[in-house]
Scaffold this active site. Structure first.
Site, PDB file in Angstrom:
ATOM      1  N   LYS A 283       0.817  -1.219   0.000  1.00  0.00           N
ATOM      2  CA  LYS A 283       0.000   0.000   0.000  1.00  0.00           C
ATOM      3  C   LYS A 283       0.851   1.269   0.000  1.00  0.00           C
ATOM      4  O   LYS A 283       0.398   2.316  -0.442  1.00  0.00           O
ATOM      5  CB  LYS A 283      -0.963  -0.017   1.172  1.00  0.00           C
TER       6      LYS A 283
HETATM    7  C1  PLP Z   1      -4.609  -4.388   1.464  1.00  0.00           C
HETATM    8  C2  PLP Z   1      -3.948  -5.707   1.417  1.00  0.00           C
HETATM    9  C3  PLP Z   1      -4.432  -6.744   0.601  1.00  0.00           C
HETATM   10  C4  PLP Z   1      -5.683  -6.587  -0.225  1.00  0.00           C
HETATM   11  O1  PLP Z   1      -5.555  -5.647  -1.263  1.00  0.00           O
HETATM   12  P1  PLP Z   1      -6.843  -5.032  -1.963  1.00  0.00           P
HETATM   13  O2  PLP Z   1      -6.329  -3.953  -2.808  1.00  0.00           O
HETATM   14  O3  PLP Z   1      -7.736  -4.525  -0.855  1.00  0.00           O
HETATM   15  O4  PLP Z   1      -7.514  -6.132  -2.713  1.00  0.00           O
HETATM   16  C5  PLP Z   1      -3.722  -7.920   0.567  1.00  0.00           C
HETATM   17  N1  PLP Z   1      -2.617  -8.106   1.317  1.00  0.00           N
HETATM   18  C6  PLP Z   1      -2.125  -7.141   2.118  1.00  0.00           C
HETATM   19  C7  PLP Z   1      -0.913  -7.418   2.926  1.00  0.00           C
HETATM   20  C8  PLP Z   1      -2.768  -5.906   2.189  1.00  0.00           C
HETATM   21  O5  PLP Z   1      -2.271  -4.953   2.987  1.00  0.00           O
END
Ligand code: PLP
Length: 473
Positions: free
Chosen positions: A117
């Protein structure tokens, strides 16, 4: 580039929205999500020209197509400040790790909070400061997190002028590392609110607060959660980067496997594919919360109640109502906002919809998305298998993706598994699988021992509003 809502708002010319208009917004006034009027198509010549660019150059060439109301020179400078070796640990930003010929992991988790993210959120931090600096405005970011969004947003926004962050998280449901990362911050512009409930309760509160238009305007409420369009656009970039690294020429096609929760990451892959990037399949991986897997197998979409959401060892995917899914359905409906609005009314009244008999189902099949789910045992087995065979330690979310990716792997097609977090973030499950602690970057030693501050609340919209009013200065 103009933006419209998945439910029809903003489509008349005098309501036209540009990238900077929707940047600080959450949902559209009609409850829909912002979508570009069209997805830009890249010619083969253009694709060839992108192949050897550095990460910030590549980001500029992609993002400028969606954000053409930001002067090019400014955007370029912002991206050069965002994607640095200092912040992401290498000049490649998202280096490709090859496990064996045709099997790769795209390392997207080397930013400040050790999850993918950061790639989008660090960009948002710089972008918000830039946009607010121009307008002299301020923003109170209201968000919901199951762990990674919250810390990523807080690390991107801490100390940023004109920005405050109010972050809701499900009390006691994040990993000790995630909790410590967020709650140990003592910046004056960061407010952690722990909610007695699950992630979906937090997300519902954010949606309800944001649908109070008067409150939203008066308090300058903005969003950075996974429905934020700028995040999607920033994530499109590493699909290109990973593709170029995993292939020898633009004649090849590759498969991606993507651990999915709110459907943001995989939706960015879908956008990249629509732009003309030769992705064969987007392999969607869920954990035991398998709403999306069920949809892609059956055409039946049944979001679960928060009481039916399982608490799993890949907690950032413990989501039963994937917010970005509406964007995908909008595409599948050929941009028919009336149809999308009707489907979402069906969810409200009947708990879901079934499109297996609809023409839309053919569009879904043609979109290249396939799916699968995994269990706690699958994650342990996959972490062990990858460690034994390749000497590489992966986190439980990445393991969901690798497991389902390998199930769908096809001879001769490179498979790129997106790493969504580093194992240090989810130590307990890695220890359960391997009997040893994963390596932790030096800067994070002793993190859990730092003092923590947060406000504990029931899942009560009014209480959250009052808290924001009294702390938003
Ligand atoms: C946010 C997240 C996900 C999921 O991603 P999306 O974009 O919500 O589908 C998967 N793994 C981790 C470690 C995350 O932080």
């Amino acid at each position: 580039m103009n933006y419209i809502s998945t439910r029809g708002a903003w489509s008349s010319p005098n309501a036209a929205q540009r990238f900077s208009d929707i940047l600080l917004e959450g949902l559209a006034p009609d409850g829909g999500l912002a979508m570009p009027e069209s997805i830009p198509q890249l010619s083969r010549a253009k694709l060839d020209a992108l192949r050897d660019l550095t990460y910030p150059q590549l980001a500029f060439e992609i993002i400028r197509l969606f954000a053409n109301d930001i002067p090019g020179g400014d955007l370029k400078a912002l991206l050069a400040r965002t994607y640095t070796r200092d912040v992401f640990g290498s000049a490649e930003i998202t280096p490709l790790k090859t496990l064996e010929s045709g099997l790769h992991i795209l390392a997207c988790s080397n930013g400040p909070t050790l999850a993918f993210k950061d790639i989008a959120m660090q960009f948002l931090g710089h972008l918000f400061e830039y946009v607010l600096g121009r307008s002299g405005g301020e923003i109170n970011i209201l968000g919901a997190t199951s762990g990674d969004t919250g810390s990523s947003a807080e690390y991107a926004m801490r100390g940023k002028r004109g920005v405050r962050v109010f972050m809701l998280s499900p009390y006691g449901r994040m990993s000790p590392f995630q909790t410590a990362q967020m709650f140990s911050l003592d910046d004056a512009n960061i407010f952690n609110i722990a909610i007695r409930g699950v992630f979906d309760d937090c997300q519902d509160i954010v949606k309800e607060v944001s649908s109070d238009i008067e409150f939203k305007r008066r308090m300058h409420i903005g969003a950075v959660n996974s429905i934020n369009w700028a995040r999607i656009v920033a994530q499109v970039v590493y699909y290109f980067k990973g593709y170029f690294a995993a292939s020898a020429s633009n004649d090849e096609r590759v498969d991606y496997s993507i651990p999915s929760g709110n459907f943001g990451n995989i939706y960015a892959g879908h956008v990249a594919r629509k732009m003309g990037l030769p992705i064969r399949r987007l392999i969607l991986a869920t954990n035991e919360n398998d709403v999306l897997d069920e949809f892609f197998r059956t055409g039946n979409y049944r979001p679960r109640k928060s009481s039916e959401t399982h608490q799993t060892s890949s907690p950032s995917m413990d989501i039963s109502k994937a917010s970005n899914f509406e964007r995908y359905i909008f595409d599948m409906a050929g941009g028919d906002a009336t149809h999308v609005a009707a489907l979402w009314r069906e969810i409200e009244h009947f708990g879901g919809f079934d499109i297996s008999d609809d023409a839309m189902w053919d569009a879904v099949k043609a979109s290249g998305v396939v799916s699968g789910s995994s269990t706690h045992q699958d994650r342990l087995d996959t972490i062990r298998h990858i460690h034994e065979k390749y000497g590489v330690t992966i986190d439980p979310h990445t393991a969901d993706g690798v497991k389902v990716g390998l199930d769908h792997r096809e001879q001769g097609v490179p498979l790129v598994c997106i790493e969504t977090a580093l194992p240090a973030k989810f130590e307990a499950t890695v220890v359960e699988a391997l009997g040893i602690k994963p390596e932790r970057p030096a800067a994070y030693q002793g993190l859990e021992e730092l003092p923590q501050t947060f406000k504990l609340m029931d899942a009560d919209v009014d209480e959250v509003k009052r808290y924001i009013e009294s702390h938003a200065g």
